[in-house]
Design a protein around this motif. Structure first.
Motif, mmCIF file in Angstrom:
data_model
loop_
_atom_site.group_PDB
_atom_site.id
_atom_site.type_symbol
_atom_site.label_atom_id
_atom_site.label_comp_id
_atom_site.label_asym_id
_atom_site.label_seq_id
_atom_site.Cartn_x
_atom_site.Cartn_y
_atom_site.Cartn_z
ATOM 1 N N ALA A 14 0.803 -1.218 0.000
ATOM 2 C CA ALA A 14 0.000 0.000 0.000
ATOM 3 C C ALA A 14 0.838 1.270 0.000
ATOM 4 O O ALA A 14 0.291 2.366 -0.052
ATOM 5 C CB ALA A 14 -0.931 -0.008 1.218
ATOM 6 N N HIS A 15 2.178 1.140 0.056
ATOM 7 C CA HIS A 15 3.042 2.325 0.032
ATOM 8 C C HIS A 15 3.039 2.966 -1.347
ATOM 9 O O HIS A 15 2.867 2.284 -2.370
ATOM 10 C CB HIS A 15 4.468 1.943 0.418
ATOM 11 N N ASP A 16 3.268 4.262 -1.361
ATOM 12 C CA ASP A 16 3.293 5.014 -2.619
ATOM 13 C C ASP A 16 4.560 4.635 -3.401
ATOM 14 O O ASP A 16 5.666 5.002 -2.985
ATOM 15 C CB ASP A 16 3.284 6.511 -2.323
ATOM 16 N N PRO A 17 4.424 3.933 -4.529
ATOM 17 C CA PRO A 17 5.633 3.513 -5.255
ATOM 18 C C PRO A 17 6.450 4.680 -5.781
ATOM 19 O O PRO A 17 7.670 4.574 -5.932
ATOM 20 C CB PRO A 17 5.073 2.644 -6.386
ATOM 21 N N ALA A 18 5.798 5.812 -6.038
ATOM 22 C CA ALA A 18 6.516 6.971 -6.565
ATOM 23 C C ALA A 18 7.437 7.596 -5.525
ATOM 24 O O ALA A 18 8.361 8.334 -5.885
ATOM 25 C CB ALA A 18 5.518 8.014 -7.077
ATOM 26 N N ALA A 19 7.208 7.325 -4.260
ATOM 27 C CA ALA A 19 8.013 7.924 -3.201
ATOM 28 C C ALA A 19 9.089 6.989 -2.664
ATOM 29 O O ALA A 19 9.862 7.379 -1.787
ATOM 30 C CB ALA A 19 7.110 8.386 -2.054
ATOM 31 N N LEU A 20 9.152 5.758 -3.184
ATOM 32 C CA LEU A 20 10.207 4.843 -2.736
ATOM 33 C C LEU A 20 11.569 5.379 -3.140
ATOM 34 O O LEU A 20 11.703 6.104 -4.126
ATOM 35 C CB LEU A 20 9.977 3.456 -3.338
ATOM 36 N N HIS A 21 12.585 4.984 -2.386
ATOM 37 C CA HIS A 21 13.932 5.535 -2.605
ATOM 38 C C HIS A 21 14.954 4.441 -2.350
ATOM 39 O O HIS A 21 14.811 3.649 -1.413
ATOM 40 C CB HIS A 21 14.165 6.698 -1.635
ATOM 41 N N LEU A 22 15.976 4.386 -3.164
ATOM 42 C CA LEU A 22 17.079 3.481 -2.882
ATOM 43 C C LEU A 22 17.795 3.912 -1.610
ATOM 44 O O LEU A 22 17.801 5.109 -1.265
ATOM 45 C CB LEU A 22 18.067 3.465 -4.052
ATOM 46 N N PRO A 23 18.376 2.977 -0.873
ATOM 47 C CA PRO A 23 19.121 3.341 0.335
ATOM 48 C C PRO A 23 20.131 4.450 0.061
ATOM 49 O O PRO A 23 20.872 4.397 -0.929
ATOM 50 C CB PRO A 23 19.799 2.025 0.723
#
Length: 398
Positions: free
Chosen positions: A143-152
């Protein structure tokens, strides 16, 4: 009611089992003495009579995203007390408010605002923040926003840590992502519990993460792989344990499960609890911002969710994924008993003593021994909630 001096318990939870007929004495918000039930102490206004009831420690939740349509993002600051009181009135006396994946500006501001709130004597005990994201796998975004994911990203993590002013207690990330191992080492060195979640990590990647200091798995079995078949270099499909298999096999790893009847099959809870005893499994609500909301569509705290009449929420981004739960931690305890077949003693331990242990709070929370905070629940025999007591004061009575 003013501060209590005594609580008379028909049955009282202790680490060894339920004790029959106990009188607790409270002094300055803590348990100062245990004794057998005797004649009613003088000063009746300071006595809570639960001789026909069950008394258990206040529950401890490692993952609470919100309630009543509100999250712990900074733009919902005026509703933080309402969220806390929703869970407190249901028996969760200590918990980690949780922030999920969002853009850097939103997360940084929210961490700063939430850290100030946690430090400012809120109604419940909030010993820190659980940061779930944004270093998660796009494959397991849920359910997380995929557009806001970030690599470490080390510098980004440092900005988050600075904004939170020492209040981050758990970070959930995907350990298979490039750069994760360095972040795990950095967080573990600071005493922050590093957890794998929303991850497609293999068993080998989980072993490397555990070697680096990772010690936990967030909502095991959800947005994470069970043992399955996967391609091997030799060309055939071999056995791959995944995150859940790593939890089963590695004694260094502990984990949480969401026991709402939807996220984790109840039949698996008892054997998993037995395998991971005494401290390797705990219950969490993972209560979404829609906890306590009627059926409908909601957009809150970075989660787009549909609440269904059946008592669950799905992601409005992708209806195949659940979007956190709609329960409180006491609901999970009840379902551990009624759906999973656990004893009440075991279920309470998984929702009080074990999470307190993982948060480093065992001296004061998760039990009612002498020296512990006087946080407890009074339950009727049907496990309905009669009263919530925090620091020796009745804050909710039904």
């Amino acid at each position: 009611m003013s501060a209590l001096t005594h609580l008379l318990a028909g049955r009282l939870w202790s680490p060894a089992g339920f004790e029959e007929g106990v009188q607790l004495t409270f002094t300055a918000g803590q348990v100062s003495a245990w004794g057998a039930l005797s004649a009613r102490p003088s000063g009746g206004d300071g006595v809570f009579d639960a001789r026909d009831a069950i008394v258990v420690p206040g529950l401890v939740d490692v993952q609470v995203n919100g309630a009543l349509g509100w999250s712990f993002q900074s733009h919902h600051r005026e509703h933080f007390d309402a969220i806390v009181n929703h869970h407190l009135a249901a028996g969760t006396t200590t918990f980690l408010p949780t922030l999920v994946t969002a853009d850097e500006a939103t997360l940084t501001e929210s961490l700063a605002v939430l850290a100030d709130y946690c430090a400012d004597s809120p109604p419940a005990n909030l010993p820190g923040i659980h940061l779930e994201g944004p270093f998660l796998s796009p494959e397991k975004a849920g359910a997380h926003d995929p557009a806001a994911l970030h690599l470490p990203d080390g510098p980004l993590l440092e900005r988050f840590l600075t904004a939170a002013n020492g209040q981050i207690r758990i970070v959930t990330l995907a350990p298979e992502l490039p750069g994760s191992l360095e972040l795990i080492r950095r967080l573990a060195k600071r005493g922050i519990l590093v957890s794998a979640g929303h991850s497609a990590a293999t068993f080998a990647q989980m072993q490397a993460a555990a070697d680096a200091g990772l010690r936990f798995i967030t909502h095991a079995g959800n947005a994470s792989d069970w043992p399955h078949r996967a391609p091997r270099p030799e060309g055939f499909w071999g056995s791959e344990p995944g995150l859940v298999g790593a939890l089963l096999a590695d004694e260094r790893l502990s984990g949480s499960v969401i026991l709402d009847g939807f996220h984790f099959h109840p039949a698996l809870v008892a054997p998993l609890a037995k395998l991971k005893a005494p401290h390797g499994l705990l219950l969490t609500s993972d209560a979404a911002p829609v906890a306590g909301c009627p059926p409908g569509e909601y957009n809150s705290g970075g989660l787009l969710a549909t609440v269904h009449a059946g008592g669950y929420a799905t992601s409005s981004r992708d209806g195949r994924w659940l979007a956190g739960s709609t329960i409180t931690l006491l609901d999970a305890v009840r379902r551990a008993v009624t759906l999973a077949g656990l004893s009440l003693h075991t279920a309470v331990g998984l929702a009080a003593a074990t999470p307190a242990y993982h948060l480093g709070l065992s001296e004061r929370k998760g039990h009612l021994g002498v020296g512990a905070d006087a946080d407890c629940l009074v339950l009727n025999e049907d496990l309905s909630l009669r009263a919530v007591i925090v620091g020796g004061e009745v804050i909710s009575e039904q």
